[in-house]
Design an enzyme around this catalytic site. Structure first.
Site, PDB file in Angstrom:
ATOM      1  N   GLY A  62       1.722   4.426   3.870  1.00 33.19           N
ATOM      2  CA  GLY A  62       2.629   3.577   3.088  1.00 33.19           C
ATOM      3  C   GLY A  62       3.532   4.419   2.208  1.00 33.19           C
ATOM      4  O   GLY A  62       4.745   4.159   2.099  1.00 33.19           O
ATOM      5  N   SER A 109      -4.176  -0.840  14.485  1.00 39.88           N
ATOM      6  CA  SER A 109      -4.981   0.380  14.652  1.00 39.88           C
ATOM      7  C   SER A 109      -5.485   0.471  16.078  1.00 39.88           C
ATOM      8  O   SER A 109      -5.607  -0.548  16.778  1.00 39.88           O
ATOM      9  CB  SER A 109      -6.177   0.292  13.702  1.00 39.88           C
ATOM     10  OG  SER A 109      -7.150   1.238  14.025  1.00 39.88           O
ATOM     11  N   GLY A 156       0.831  -1.212   0.000  1.00 40.92           N
ATOM     12  CA  GLY A 156       0.000   0.000   0.000  1.00 40.92           C
ATOM     13  C   GLY A 156       0.857   1.250   0.000  1.00 40.92           C
ATOM     14  O   GLY A 156       0.544   2.233   0.669  1.00 40.92           O
ATOM     15  N   ALA A 157       1.919   1.221  -0.799  1.00 36.83           N
ATOM     16  CA  ALA A 157       2.915   2.314  -0.753  1.00 36.83           C
ATOM     17  C   ALA A 157       2.552   3.478  -1.667  1.00 36.83           C
ATOM     18  O   ALA A 157       3.349   4.401  -1.820  1.00 36.83           O
ATOM     19  CB  ALA A 157       4.289   1.766  -1.133  1.00 36.83           C
ATOM     20  N   ASN A 158       1.359   3.448  -2.247  1.00 37.16           N
ATOM     21  CA  ASN A 158       1.009   4.547  -3.146  1.00 37.16           C
ATOM     22  C   ASN A 158       0.220   5.645  -2.457  1.00 37.16           C
ATOM     23  O   ASN A 158      -0.109   6.654  -3.071  1.00 37.16           O
ATOM     24  CB  ASN A 158       0.203   4.022  -4.344  1.00 37.16           C
ATOM     25  CG  ASN A 158      -1.096   3.373  -3.928  1.00 37.16           C
ATOM     26  OD1 ASN A 158      -1.108   2.202  -3.579  1.00 37.16           O
ATOM     27  ND2 ASN A 158      -2.183   4.111  -3.937  1.00 37.16           N
ATOM     28  N   TYR A 197     -13.659  -4.556  10.676  1.00 39.52           N
ATOM     29  CA  TYR A 197     -12.378  -3.824  10.663  1.00 39.52           C
ATOM     30  C   TYR A 197     -11.599  -4.112  11.948  1.00 39.52           C
ATOM     31  O   TYR A 197     -10.408  -4.445  11.907  1.00 39.52           O
ATOM     32  CB  TYR A 197     -12.627  -2.321  10.508  1.00 39.52           C
ATOM     33  CG  TYR A 197     -11.340  -1.508  10.459  1.00 39.52           C
ATOM     34  CD1 TYR A 197     -10.427  -1.668   9.413  1.00 39.52           C
ATOM     35  CD2 TYR A 197     -11.031  -0.582  11.460  1.00 39.52           C
ATOM     36  CE1 TYR A 197      -9.245  -0.933   9.366  1.00 39.52           C
ATOM     37  CE2 TYR A 197      -9.843   0.155  11.416  1.00 39.52           C
ATOM     38  CZ  TYR A 197      -8.956  -0.020  10.368  1.00 39.52           C
ATOM     39  OH  TYR A 197      -7.782   0.709  10.322  1.00 39.52           O
ATOM     40  N   GLY A 214      -1.053   7.632   1.550  1.00 39.23           N
ATOM     41  CA  GLY A 214      -1.042   7.784   3.006  1.00 39.23           C
ATOM     42  C   GLY A 214       0.236   7.323   3.686  1.00 39.23           C
ATOM     43  O   GLY A 214       1.355   7.695   3.314  1.00 39.23           O
TER      44      GLY A 214
HETATM   45  N1  NAP Z   1      -5.161   6.748   8.790  1.00 36.62           N
HETATM   46  C1  NAP Z   1      -5.437   6.382  10.010  1.00 36.62           C
HETATM   47  O1  NAP Z   1      -5.864   7.166  10.858  1.00 36.62           O
HETATM   48  C2  NAP Z   1      -5.220   4.950  10.422  1.00 36.62           C
HETATM   49  C3  NAP Z   1      -5.542   4.601  11.737  1.00 36.62           C
HETATM   50  C4  NAP Z   1      -5.304   3.298  12.148  1.00 36.62           C
HETATM   51  C5  NAP Z   1      -4.754   2.370  11.290  1.00 36.62           C
HETATM   52  N2  NAP Z   1      -4.467   2.726  10.003  1.00 36.62           N
HETATM   53  C6  NAP Z   1      -3.913   1.689   9.134  1.00 36.62           C
HETATM   54  O2  NAP Z   1      -2.866   2.222   8.355  1.00 36.62           O
HETATM   55  C7  NAP Z   1      -2.716   1.458   7.169  1.00 36.62           C
HETATM   56  C8  NAP Z   1      -2.523   2.384   5.978  1.00 36.62           C
HETATM   57  O3  NAP Z   1      -3.718   3.108   5.775  1.00 36.62           O
HETATM   58  P1  NAP Z   1      -3.728   4.652   5.377  1.00 36.62           P
HETATM   59  O4  NAP Z   1      -4.323   5.374   6.527  1.00 36.62           O
HETATM   60  O5  NAP Z   1      -2.432   5.077   4.843  1.00 36.62           O
HETATM   61  O6  NAP Z   1      -4.870   4.633   4.241  1.00 36.62           O
HETATM   62  P2  NAP Z   1      -4.794   4.869   2.669  1.00 36.62           P
HETATM   63  O7  NAP Z   1      -4.239   6.204   2.370  1.00 36.62           O
HETATM   64  O8  NAP Z   1      -6.186   4.557   2.197  1.00 36.62           O
HETATM   65  O9  NAP Z   1      -3.789   3.745   2.165  1.00 36.62           O
HETATM   66  C9  NAP Z   1      -4.169   2.395   2.125  1.00 36.62           C
HETATM   67  C10 NAP Z   1      -3.283   1.704   1.113  1.00 36.62           C
HETATM   68  O10 NAP Z   1      -3.653   0.323   1.098  1.00 36.62           O
HETATM   69  C11 NAP Z   1      -3.787  -0.051  -0.262  1.00 36.62           C
HETATM   70  N3  NAP Z   1      -4.655  -1.207  -0.437  1.00 36.62           N
HETATM   71  C12 NAP Z   1      -5.949  -1.367  -0.081  1.00 36.62           C
HETATM   72  N4  NAP Z   1      -6.383  -2.569  -0.492  1.00 36.62           N
HETATM   73  C13 NAP Z   1      -5.348  -3.182  -1.109  1.00 36.62           C
HETATM   74  C14 NAP Z   1      -5.188  -4.422  -1.745  1.00 36.62           C
HETATM   75  N5  NAP Z   1      -6.193  -5.294  -1.896  1.00 36.62           N
HETATM   76  N6  NAP Z   1      -3.987  -4.741  -2.266  1.00 36.62           N
HETATM   77  C15 NAP Z   1      -2.944  -3.874  -2.173  1.00 36.62           C
HETATM   78  N7  NAP Z   1      -3.049  -2.664  -1.603  1.00 36.62           N
HETATM   79  C16 NAP Z   1      -4.236  -2.325  -1.080  1.00 36.62           C
HETATM   80  C17 NAP Z   1      -4.388   1.171  -0.927  1.00 36.62           C
HETATM   81  O11 NAP Z   1      -4.285   1.079  -2.324  1.00 36.62           O
HETATM   82  P3  NAP Z   1      -5.298   1.947  -3.295  1.00 36.62           P
HETATM   83  O12 NAP Z   1      -4.801   3.341  -3.269  1.00 36.62           O
HETATM   84  O13 NAP Z   1      -5.153   1.257  -4.599  1.00 36.62           O
HETATM   85  O14 NAP Z   1      -6.667   1.813  -2.688  1.00 36.62           O
HETATM   86  C18 NAP Z   1      -3.488   2.235  -0.306  1.00 36.62           C
HETATM   87  O15 NAP Z   1      -2.264   2.267  -0.973  1.00 36.62           O
HETATM   88  C19 NAP Z   1      -3.942   0.551   7.080  1.00 36.62           C
HETATM   89  O16 NAP Z   1      -3.576  -0.756   7.456  1.00 36.62           O
HETATM   90  C20 NAP Z   1      -4.897   1.145   8.108  1.00 36.62           C
HETATM   91  O17 NAP Z   1      -5.762   0.172   8.660  1.00 36.62           O
HETATM   92  C21 NAP Z   1      -4.687   3.996   9.558  1.00 36.62           C
END
Ligand code: NAP
Length: 325
Positions: free
Chosen positions: A44, A168, A38-40, A193, A42
């Protein structure tokens, strides 16, 4: 005989108000290879940028080619070592996970850091992965279970590999729905979730136990970002009232949450801090925000029984067995 394992790591955390740990504190990563799922977007994307800036060869494991290409430009601009690359990976499809692992296996390069970061959150309607798993359990947990297992040979080639799995705050409310882990009967978006995020912690504990039992130097740790402004609320197709509600949530996250760069610090700390004990859990000092430190977790995450049961279930569902030799 009881195993002497760091289920509850004993290394002391920095005091709450200790000096702030930032990306400047990341040790030189030259010569190391890191895979970030998910490096594209947030957290990642920020993780990939920071590791590349410190000299690591970063593989951006992403499902969307266009988004991955844009992210690659950003990470390349930050990189100081070997050029980063894209690794096509859809965690919601076991065939895609096997292709990604095969691709790296052919190269035989050791993997020093694996950041199991990708995730989807609270999908409004029950969705399934290509293999029929609940999309949240399948992507957030089972996909990463399978990926880590299939990458194990390359991880074991590194002198001190580290596997970081991103959980999380939601894991505090998590329970494993043993009767219906894929939510086929009744679907609750938030329980699904929370389950997947508790599963991330149970997976980390069991991976660390198994690494230790196999005499491996691999370290499994977990991290959470608190509340961070990312695209996480955008992960599902929404319509009508649900769409409006999701937009409000997204706006609240952006105004209340810390930046994605700051939110990525706990997983960067977990990935690079020398000497971090196995099964450590790193998060922001004030749970929702702050600089990283070792943090507390849902007590259920310490259950050896549940961790082993989840591991066995994951092996059965994905068909991936971990080979330690
Ligand atoms: N942001 C917060 O406040 C928060 C809080 C607690 C935990 N987290 C955790 O942090 C992690 C990163 O999330 P983020 O907040 O950075 O959200 P994000 O910006 O939505 O990034 C999520 C990443 O996961 C990728 N992804 C989703 N489904 C996938 C799949 N089937 N195969 C490969 N890649 C996939 C997305 O790709 P696409 O762009 O193609 O969808 C995107 O690159 C997650 O595990 C989330 O549960 C975040």
């Amino acid at each position: 005989m009881t195993e002497a394992l760091p289920d509850r790591p004993t290394v002391t955390s920095p005091p709450l108000l200790a000096r702030r740990w930032t990306i400047d504190d990341i040790p030189d990563q030259t010569g190391r290879t890191a895979v970030v799922t998910g490096a594209n977007s947030g957290l990642g994307l920020r993780t990939a940028e920071a590791l590349a800036a410190k000299g690591a060869h970063v593989l951006l494991a992403c499902r969307n080619e266009l988004k991955a290409a844009t992210a690659l430009e950003q990470v390349s601009a930050a990189a100081t070592g070997t050029e980063p690359e894209v690794l096509p990976l859809d965690l919601a499809d076991l065939a895609s996970i096997r292709r990604a692992a095969d691709h790296l296996d052919v190269r035989g390069t050791p993997i020093d850091i694996l950041v199991n970061n990708a995730g989807v959150m609270a999908l409004p309607r029950h969705q399934r992965t290509a293999d029929g798993f609940d999309a949240q359990f399948g992507t957030n947990h089972l996909g990463h279970y399978a990926l880590t297992g299939l990458l194990l040979p390359q991880l074991l080639r590194a002198p001190e590999a580290r596997v970081v799995t991103v959980s999380s705050i939601a894991a505090w409310g998590g329970l494993i729905n043993w009767l219906d882990p894929n939510w086929r009967v009744v679907y609750s978006r938030w329980l699904a979730y929370s389950q997947s995020k508790l599963a991330n912690l149970l997976f980390t504990a069991e991976l660390q136990r198994r690494a230790r039992a196999a005499g491996s130097t691999l370290t499994a740790v977990a991290a959470h970002p608190g509340l961070s402004a990312t695209n996480l609320y955008d992960s599902g197709p929404e319509k009508g009232v649900a769409a409006a509600f999701a937009a409000i949530q997204q706006r609240m996250l952006f105004s209340l949450g810390q930046s994605d760069a700051k939110g990525a610090l706990p997983q960067l700390y977990a990935a690079t801090m020398p000497g971090l004990a196995g099964n450590s859990y790193c998060g922001p000092a004030f749970e929702a925000f702050g600089y990283p430190r070792r943090t507390l977790r849902n007590p259920l995450a310490y259950s050896r029984f549940q961790a082993r049961k989840l591991w066995e279930l994951s092996a059965e569902l994905t068909g991936v067995d971990y080979r330690w030799a």
